[in-house]
Design an enzyme around this catalytic site. Structure first.
Site, mmCIF file in Angstrom:
data_model
loop_
_atom_site.group_PDB
_atom_site.id
_atom_site.type_symbol
_atom_site.label_atom_id
_atom_site.label_comp_id
_atom_site.label_asym_id
_atom_site.label_seq_id
_atom_site.Cartn_x
_atom_site.Cartn_y
_atom_site.Cartn_z
ATOM 1 N N VAL A 55 1.355 -1.147 -0.019
ATOM 2 C CA VAL A 55 -0.191 -0.003 -0.371
ATOM 3 C C VAL A 55 0.918 1.110 0.087
ATOM 4 O O VAL A 55 0.086 2.255 -1.016
ATOM 5 C CB VAL A 55 -0.612 0.095 1.475
ATOM 6 C CG1 VAL A 55 -0.092 0.466 2.710
ATOM 7 C CG2 VAL A 55 -1.937 1.099 1.125
ATOM 8 N N LYS A 56 1.965 0.711 0.688
ATOM 9 C CA LYS A 56 2.566 2.364 0.919
ATOM 10 C C LYS A 56 3.296 3.207 -0.502
ATOM 11 O O LYS A 56 3.590 4.157 -0.635
ATOM 12 C CB LYS A 56 3.847 2.107 1.639
ATOM 13 C CG LYS A 56 3.925 1.556 2.707
ATOM 14 C CD LYS A 56 3.329 2.922 3.375
ATOM 15 C CE LYS A 56 3.167 2.476 4.743
ATOM 16 N NZ LYS A 56 2.543 3.990 5.765
ATOM 17 N N ASP A 57 3.704 1.984 -2.269
ATOM 18 C CA ASP A 57 3.422 2.368 -3.007
ATOM 19 C C ASP A 57 2.686 3.838 -3.753
ATOM 20 O O ASP A 57 3.177 5.459 -4.528
ATOM 21 C CB ASP A 57 3.336 1.462 -3.804
ATOM 22 C CG ASP A 57 4.001 0.326 -4.245
ATOM 23 O OD1 ASP A 57 4.329 0.201 -5.333
ATOM 24 O OD2 ASP A 57 5.123 0.116 -3.633
#
Ligand SMILES: Cc1ncc(COP(=O)(O)O)c(C=O)c1O
Length: 479
Positions: A55-57
């Site tokens: 999700v951190k992309d």
């Protein structure tokens, strides 16, 4: 062979300028097998299908662009960030395309896979101790602060206070989820680290559907759900939980907090891989455990949407490894631990040292040393009679190190009786005992134990024997 049509939907001719255009628009899948346990429907948004695997992309590029616009990050600059790994990947992908150097500061509890992955992207990784106060100069927060200050052109995006973090989820993740579901979901379950995901998605949905239930999930030991009976403390799941409340978390959007243990997190994550074919990370297990418990309380028409933040590929050496789980007491050993006899049997292969080598208490120290050298051993049980019929015959022991001290100080000691130079007998274990019991015997000062079968000494087992045996077991498991 005709490939089934549903596997190949029509694909428009489309080339993406960079991998960054592939961030987001992650799919939602129904979890029909796990849903059998609940009245309603469990749904999962697979954030681990982002190009960097989490999700951190979504926040990596956003934080870099905000810094560039603010003039805080200039060409040739260096990004320094404290991360559990995933935000590092989100940043380094964008940085690679913009030519920034990256230095990531990670607590030593994070998996080797994550550290290697960041290095594979060309980043430098600094490891710091996990079990330190967040304000200590050694913490990954303080070290990243210092590095960002000291390095010319250094900039720390700081996901824990950077408004671009929750904003990105408000501007992309929230609308995406609304569009994919037409808002037809009753609860959204999200595990919390910086709180960026739950804050952004929660705010977006609360504005459009106030009665949607926003559920924050927290590992046992983290501050978000700590209370008298559940104080803060260490936990193994990565990427979520905190020791202090981050600025990026707006707790007002959270209707309910759920606390989940490491054991439940890893158990459900392993189930998702084996029952739904989803190789997910530990925090996904945390989320799914809470989602299942919540769905059990909701009606048959409830639709519970859970965010699955990262992939299990980063944890193969951890909770997907049975030995690791057993080591942390999170899985019961299915096969009984091997017995001492098995280690002796293993050692006999390729070793021509007799199982039991002893020295008589009336022999001279010099001849005892000869015996040690002949067999390449560093400790010897001292016996009063040979052959040795019972443990009572073992009256002492000789150890290479102590003998060296003795002979070094007084060379005449070579002519002393062994009975004069000996030390107390080695601990004894039964040949049927498990290697776990022996491990305890060998982890003290003694580097060896006497093995007895029905009270009769039949062998010596050293630390290196056990190590060699365990290493061989491991390579057998891995092969
Ligand atoms: C594996 C994993 N799960 C969940 C989260 C939590 O996301 P957020 O920081 O948006 O709360 C993170 C954050 O780093 C993560 O790495």
């Amino acid at each position: 062979m005709k490939v089934r049509s549903r596997l190949l939907p029509a694909l428009a001719r489309r080339e993406y300028p960079t991998v960054l255009e592939l961030v987001g628009r992650t799919p939602i899948v129904r979890l029909d097998r796990l849903s059998r346990e609940v009245p309603g429907q469990l749904l999962a948004k697979l954030e681990y299908l982002n190009p960097g695997g989490s999700v951190k992309d979504r926040i990596g590029l956003a934080m870099i662009e905000a810094a560039e616009q603010a003039g805080k990050l200039r060409p040739g600059g260096t990004i320094v960030e404290p991360t559990s790994g995933n935000t590092g990947v989100g940043l380094v992908i964008a940085a690679a395309l913009r030519g920034y150097r990256c230095i990531f500061v990670m607590p030593d509890k994070m998996s080797q896979e994550k550290i290697s992955m960041l290095r594979a992207y060309g980043a430098e990784v600094v490891i710091t101790p996990t079990a330190v106060d967040p304000h200590s100069p050694e913490s990954y927060y303080s070290v990243s602060d210092r590095l960002a200050e000291e390095i010319p052109g250094g900039y720390k995006p700081d996901q824990y206070s950077n408004p671009s973090n929750p904003e990105t989820h408000y501007e992309t993740t929230g609308p995406e989820l609304w569009e994919q579901t037409d808002g037809d979901i009753d609860a959204i379950v999200i595990s919390v680290g910086t709180g960026g995901t739950i804050t952004g998605v929660g705010r977006y949905f609360k504005e459009r559907k106030p009665d949607v239930r926003i559920v924050g999930v927290d590992p046992e030991g983290s501050i978000f759900t700590a209370d008298e009976r559940h104080p803060t403390g260490p936990y193994l799941v990565e990427g979520i939980g905190k020791e202090c409340w981050p600025d990026t978390l707006d707790a007002d959007v959270v209707d309910e907090w759920v606390r989940v243990s490491d054991r439940d997190s890893f158990r459900v994550a392993r189930r998702l891989a084996r029952e739904e074919g989803l190789l997910v990370g530990g925090s996904t297990g945390t989320t799914a455990h809470a989602g299942i418990e919540l769905a059990k309380r909701l009606g048959s028409d409830a639709r519970v949407l859970m965010f699955f933040p990262d992939s299990g590929r980063s944890y193969l050496s951890k909770f997907y490894d049975d030995n690791w789980m057993i080591q942390y007491g999170l899985l019961e050993r299915t096969t009984p631990p091997p017995a001492v006899e098995a280690v002796l049997r293993f050692r006999r292969v390729g070793h021509d040292v007799p199982d039991l080598v002893t020295v008589g208490s009336h022999e001279k120290v010099g001849s005892a040393i000869d015996t040690m050298q002949r067999y390449g051993i560093s400790q010897l049980p001292v016996v009063r009679n040979e052959p040795v019929d019972s443990l009572a015959d073992v009256v002492g022991s000789l150890h290479e190190r102590a003998l060296l001290d003795r002979v070094f100080r007084n060379p005449d000691a070579l002519n002393e009786d062994v009975a004069v130079a000996m030390q107390p007998p080695l601990p004894a274990v039964d040949a049927d005992a498990s290697v776990v019991e022996v491990y305890e015997g060998l982890s003290g000062t003694n580097g060896a134990v006497v093995v007895a079968t029905a009270g009769k000494p039949t062998g010596i087992l050293t630390r290196s024997d056990l190590l060699e045996f365990l290493a061989a077991q491991r390579s057998q498991v891995q092969s």
